[in-house]
Enzyme design. Structure first.
Site, PDB file in Angstrom:
ATOM      1  N   ARG A  63       1.011  -1.558  -0.231  1.00 59.52           N
ATOM      2  CA  ARG A  63      -0.303  -0.348   0.265  1.00 59.52           C
ATOM      3  C   ARG A  63       1.172   1.396   0.155  1.00 59.52           C
ATOM      4  NH1 ARG A  63      -5.324   1.346   2.504  1.00 59.52           N
ATOM      5  NH2 ARG A  63      -5.866  -1.049   2.289  1.00 59.52           N
ATOM      6  N   ARG A 153      -3.969  -8.524  11.090  1.00 62.69           N
ATOM      7  CA  ARG A 153      -3.366  -8.402   9.761  1.00 62.69           C
ATOM      8  C   ARG A 153      -1.889  -8.327  10.773  1.00 62.69           C
ATOM      9  NH1 ARG A 153      -5.365  -2.972   7.141  1.00 62.69           N
ATOM     10  NH2 ARG A 153      -4.114  -4.291   4.928  1.00 62.69           N
ATOM     11  N   ASP A 271     -14.416   5.971   0.284  1.00 63.87           N
ATOM     12  CA  ASP A 271     -14.802   5.692   1.736  1.00 63.87           C
ATOM     13  C   ASP A 271     -15.597   6.800   2.127  1.00 63.87           C
ATOM     14  OD1 ASP A 271     -13.351   3.300   1.215  1.00 63.87           O
ATOM     15  OD2 ASP A 271     -12.467   3.653   3.525  1.00 63.87           O
ATOM     16  N   ALA A 284     -10.217   1.054  -2.225  1.00 66.14           N
ATOM     17  CA  ALA A 284      -9.642   1.815  -2.557  1.00 66.14           C
ATOM     18  C   ALA A 284      -9.454   1.844  -5.061  1.00 66.14           C
ATOM     19  CB  ALA A 284      -8.406   1.529  -2.504  1.00 66.14           C
TER      20      ALA A 284
HETATM   21  C1  LIG Z   1      -8.134  -4.914   5.565  1.00 68.98           C
HETATM   22  C2  LIG Z   1      -8.858  -4.593   4.917  1.00 68.98           C
HETATM   23  C3  LIG Z   1      -7.988  -4.596   3.557  1.00 68.98           C
HETATM   24  C4  LIG Z   1      -8.446  -4.189   2.573  1.00 68.98           C
HETATM   25  N1  LIG Z   1      -7.535  -4.738   1.274  1.00 68.98           N
HETATM   26  C5  LIG Z   1      -7.899  -2.996   0.100  1.00 68.98           C
HETATM   27  C6  LIG Z   1      -7.845  -3.956  -1.009  1.00 68.98           C
HETATM   28  O1  LIG Z   1      -6.774  -4.880  -1.026  1.00 68.98           O
HETATM   29  N2  LIG Z   1      -7.573  -3.111  -2.034  1.00 68.98           N
HETATM   30  C7  LIG Z   1      -9.039  -2.256  -1.955  1.00 68.98           C
HETATM   31  O2  LIG Z   1      -9.189  -0.972  -3.253  1.00 68.98           O
HETATM   32  N3  LIG Z   1      -9.423  -1.838  -1.164  1.00 68.98           N
HETATM   33  C8  LIG Z   1      -8.934  -2.141   0.263  1.00 68.98           C
HETATM   34  N4  LIG Z   1      -9.249  -2.213   1.246  1.00 68.98           N
HETATM   35  C9  LIG Z   1     -10.246  -0.203   1.408  1.00 68.98           C
HETATM   36  C10 LIG Z   1      -9.037   1.325   1.004  1.00 68.98           C
HETATM   37  O3  LIG Z   1      -8.437   0.803   2.621  1.00 68.98           O
HETATM   38  C11 LIG Z   1     -10.061   2.327   1.654  1.00 68.98           C
HETATM   39  O4  LIG Z   1     -11.629   1.822   0.475  1.00 68.98           O
HETATM   40  C12 LIG Z   1      -9.306   3.274   1.094  1.00 68.98           C
HETATM   41  O5  LIG Z   1      -8.430   3.484   1.782  1.00 68.98           O
HETATM   42  C13 LIG Z   1     -10.425   4.852   0.819  1.00 68.98           C
HETATM   43  O6  LIG Z   1      -9.790   5.232   0.802  1.00 68.98           O
HETATM   44  P1  LIG Z   1     -10.112   7.036   0.997  1.00 68.98           P
HETATM   45  O7  LIG Z   1      -8.450   8.238   0.076  1.00 68.98           O
HETATM   46  O8  LIG Z   1     -11.310   7.140   0.405  1.00 68.98           O
HETATM   47  O9  LIG Z   1      -9.763   7.105   2.524  1.00 68.98           O
HETATM   48  P2  LIG Z   1      -8.774   6.642   3.223  1.00 68.98           P
HETATM   49  O10 LIG Z   1      -7.702   6.157   2.896  1.00 68.98           O
HETATM   50  O11 LIG Z   1      -9.737   6.523   4.386  1.00 68.98           O
HETATM   51  O12 LIG Z   1      -8.285   8.171   3.348  1.00 68.98           O
HETATM   52  C14 LIG Z   1      -8.519   9.444   4.360  1.00 68.98           C
HETATM   53  C15 LIG Z   1      -7.470  10.228   4.219  1.00 68.98           C
HETATM   54  O13 LIG Z   1      -8.559  11.117   4.937  1.00 68.98           O
HETATM   55  C16 LIG Z   1      -7.581  12.411   5.599  1.00 68.98           C
HETATM   56  N5  LIG Z   1      -8.698  12.857   6.211  1.00 68.98           N
HETATM   57  C17 LIG Z   1     -10.114  12.394   6.706  1.00 68.98           C
HETATM   58  N6  LIG Z   1     -10.331  13.620   8.085  1.00 68.98           N
HETATM   59  C18 LIG Z   1      -9.719  14.577   7.489  1.00 68.98           C
HETATM   60  C19 LIG Z   1     -10.667  15.932   7.605  1.00 68.98           C
HETATM   61  N7  LIG Z   1     -11.803  16.114   8.115  1.00 68.98           N
HETATM   62  N8  LIG Z   1      -9.715  16.714   6.714  1.00 68.98           N
HETATM   63  C20 LIG Z   1      -8.510  16.692   6.303  1.00 68.98           C
HETATM   64  N9  LIG Z   1      -8.362  14.971   6.509  1.00 68.98           N
HETATM   65  C21 LIG Z   1      -9.292  14.285   6.406  1.00 68.98           C
HETATM   66  C22 LIG Z   1      -6.745  10.830   6.693  1.00 68.98           C
HETATM   67  O14 LIG Z   1      -6.482  11.744   6.999  1.00 68.98           O
HETATM   68  C23 LIG Z   1      -6.838   9.977   4.643  1.00 68.98           C
HETATM   69  O15 LIG Z   1      -6.192  10.594   4.873  1.00 68.98           O
HETATM   70  C24 LIG Z   1      -8.880  -2.555   2.482  1.00 68.98           C
HETATM   71  C25 LIG Z   1      -9.188  -2.143   3.294  1.00 68.98           C
HETATM   72  C26 LIG Z   1      -9.305  -2.585   4.960  1.00 68.98           C
HETATM   73  C27 LIG Z   1      -9.659  -2.220   6.714  1.00 68.98           C
END
Ligand SMILES: Cc1cc2nc3c(=O)[nH]c(=O)nc-3n(C[C@H](O)[C@H](O)[C@H](O)COP(=O)(O)OP(=O)(O)OC[C@H]3O[C@@H](n4cnc5c(N)ncnc54)[C@H](O)[C@@H]3O)c2cc1C
Length: 384
Positions: A63, A153, A271, A284
């Site tokens: 990752r 994990r 997410d 992701a």
């Molecule tokens: C065990 C596990 C395994 C996974 N494996 C996979 C996989 O193999 N393949 C896959 O596609 N997905 C996988 N996922 C899912 C994946 O991790 C998420 O769907 C992905 O990280 C979502 O990305 P995002 O950018 O929407 O959110 P996030 O990665 O959660 O990023 C959100 C960001 O926003 C920031 N943030 C939060 N609140 C605020 C605020 N108020 N102001 C400013 N910034 C803020 C956080 O600090 C963070 O940097 C897995 C999840 C888990 C739990």
């Protein structure tokens, strides 16, 4: 892990060379293994009950390395790190004012809440919508829901992974493995060009889906807890756990499917919009797909028609992503023999394979074309 859809987006961004260098192996369009499903919750050697293959198979990364590729390609000066959005407000001029927790402020035409499963933007959007409509059932979408599943994990260095009893290299080096058992399953596959094996194990109490989860979502735990949880599983699954000195334990949450992703120039993606359980390795990838559609829409949106373009994004992405969210949860139930198919392999296997249909159901080009078509149409409703 990502799948062919996401790979095609990376290709359009001109990033496949960079990503191919950090994948477990350079992806090709040839069919590859998605997952090798095996019955494993017994001390005797397990057996395969389903092999799911698809073009490109399962494309795997570490990752941190995956994120580094994106970050290293960002144009300079467009990203500000270490900011925490506290609240936002929409002005009469159509601009959105942002207030950060450090007291600083900013304004924008469109606020994209990509702030994860505990999204501040979603919380405010849904609280305001509930208030405006007098419909407080909308508040159900603010807090994530515990799925009843805990995950352990750990990462294991390739050289530490024990060989199988027959002396062969561990199966996880050849293909992503899904070791299945009653109300539990274990996912194991190699990343970082085969240097590391990623292990994620799941243990579920399906009847607790939706129960409040009190406590930290992610904690360090003792190896013994992991060993106790999978005692009696086939050695191929169990033995490598002895190489995971300090597992982490995660309470797996997801969202109830949202009824809308945008309001008044504020929009959710990733997410924040559709946090899902990880049983299809898709969260992701879905976030990247949101960005692909939303980015292309905003690139052509005339300033005075932005809301219609956001409506088009929602119209296309909401049903698709919510479908993957629901499907991912159902898949987890299938892997753990807790679905309507139980462990009747002859019907369970095809049902598991059918869960992957979203990967090529609506080709990427079609998805984007229909979003653009919708956006270019004269408004048919006040929301669009
Ligand atoms: C065990 C596990 C395994 C996974 N494996 C996979 C996989 O193999 N393949 C896959 O596609 N997905 C996988 N996922 C899912 C994946 O991790 C998420 O769907 C992905 O990280 C979502 O990305 P995002 O950018 O929407 O959110 P996030 O990665 O959660 O990023 C959100 C960001 O926003 C920031 N943030 C939060 N609140 C605020 C605020 N108020 N102001 C400013 N910034 C803020 C956080 O600090 C963070 O940097 C897995 C999840 C888990 C739990």
């Amino acid at each position: 892990m990502i799948w062919a859809r996401t790979w095609h987006i990376l290709a359009r961004m001109g990033l496949t060379d960079a990503f191919a260098r950090i994948a477990h192996a350079p992806p090709t369009g040839a069919p590859g293994v998605g997952f090798d499903y095996r019955r494993s919750d017994q001390p005797a050697e397990g057996f395969r009950f389903k092999l799911v293959e698809m073009p490109y198979g399962c494309i795997r990364f570490h990752r941190a390395a995956f994120l580094d590729v994106f970050v290293s390609h960002l144009p300079p000066g467009i990203a500000y790190f270490g900011k925490r959005l506290a609240t936002y407000s929409r002005g009469g001029d159509g601009e959105t004012a942002l207030l950060f927790s450090d007291g600083s402020t900013a304004t924008c035409d469109v606020l994209i809440g990509a702030d994860g499963i505990k999204s501040t933007v979603r919380a405010q959007m849904y609280a305001e919508a509930a208030e405006a409509a007098g419909d407080f059932t909308l508040m159900r979408h603010v807090e994530p829901v515990w799925t009843g599943t805990m995950a352990y994990r750990g990462l294991i260095r390739a050289q530490d992974v024990p060989r199988n009893e027959d002396g062969m290299a561990h199966r996880a080096f050849a293909a992503p493995m899904m070791y299945c058992g009653k109300s539990k399953h274990v996912v194991s596959y190699s990343i970082a060009q085969g240097d590391i094996v990623n292990v994620v194990t799941f243990a579920s109490q399906p009847e607790k889906h939706g129960y409040p989860f009190n406590g930290e979502w992610v904690v360090d735990c003792e190896q013994q807890e992991l060993l106790d949880c999978y005692a009696g599983w086939e050695p191929e699954v169990f033995t490598p756990f002895q190489c995971i000195d300090k597992p982490t334990r995660w309470a797996i949450h997801h969202l109830r499917p949202l009824p809308f992703y945008h309001r008044n120039g504020v929009v959710l993606m990733g997410d924040a919009a559709h946090a899902m359980s990880p049983h299809q390795g898709a969260g992701a990838g879905q976030a990247i797909e949101d960005a692909f559609v939303l980015g292309n829409l905003l690139a052509e949106a005339p300033r005075d028609q932005v809301l219609r373009y956001l409506g088009a994004y929602e119209a296309v992405r909401l049903p698709a992503a919510n479908g993957v969210l629901t499907g991912s949860y159902e898949s987890g139930m299938m892997y753990e023999f807790d679905s309507e198919y139980g462990d009747k392999y002859e019907t369970l296997g095809p049902a598991i394979a059918a869960q992957w249909a979203w990967i090529d159901q609506v080709p990427l080009d079609e998805e984007l074309a229909s979003a653009l078509r919708l956006a270019r149409q004269p408004a048919r409703s006040s929301r669009l």
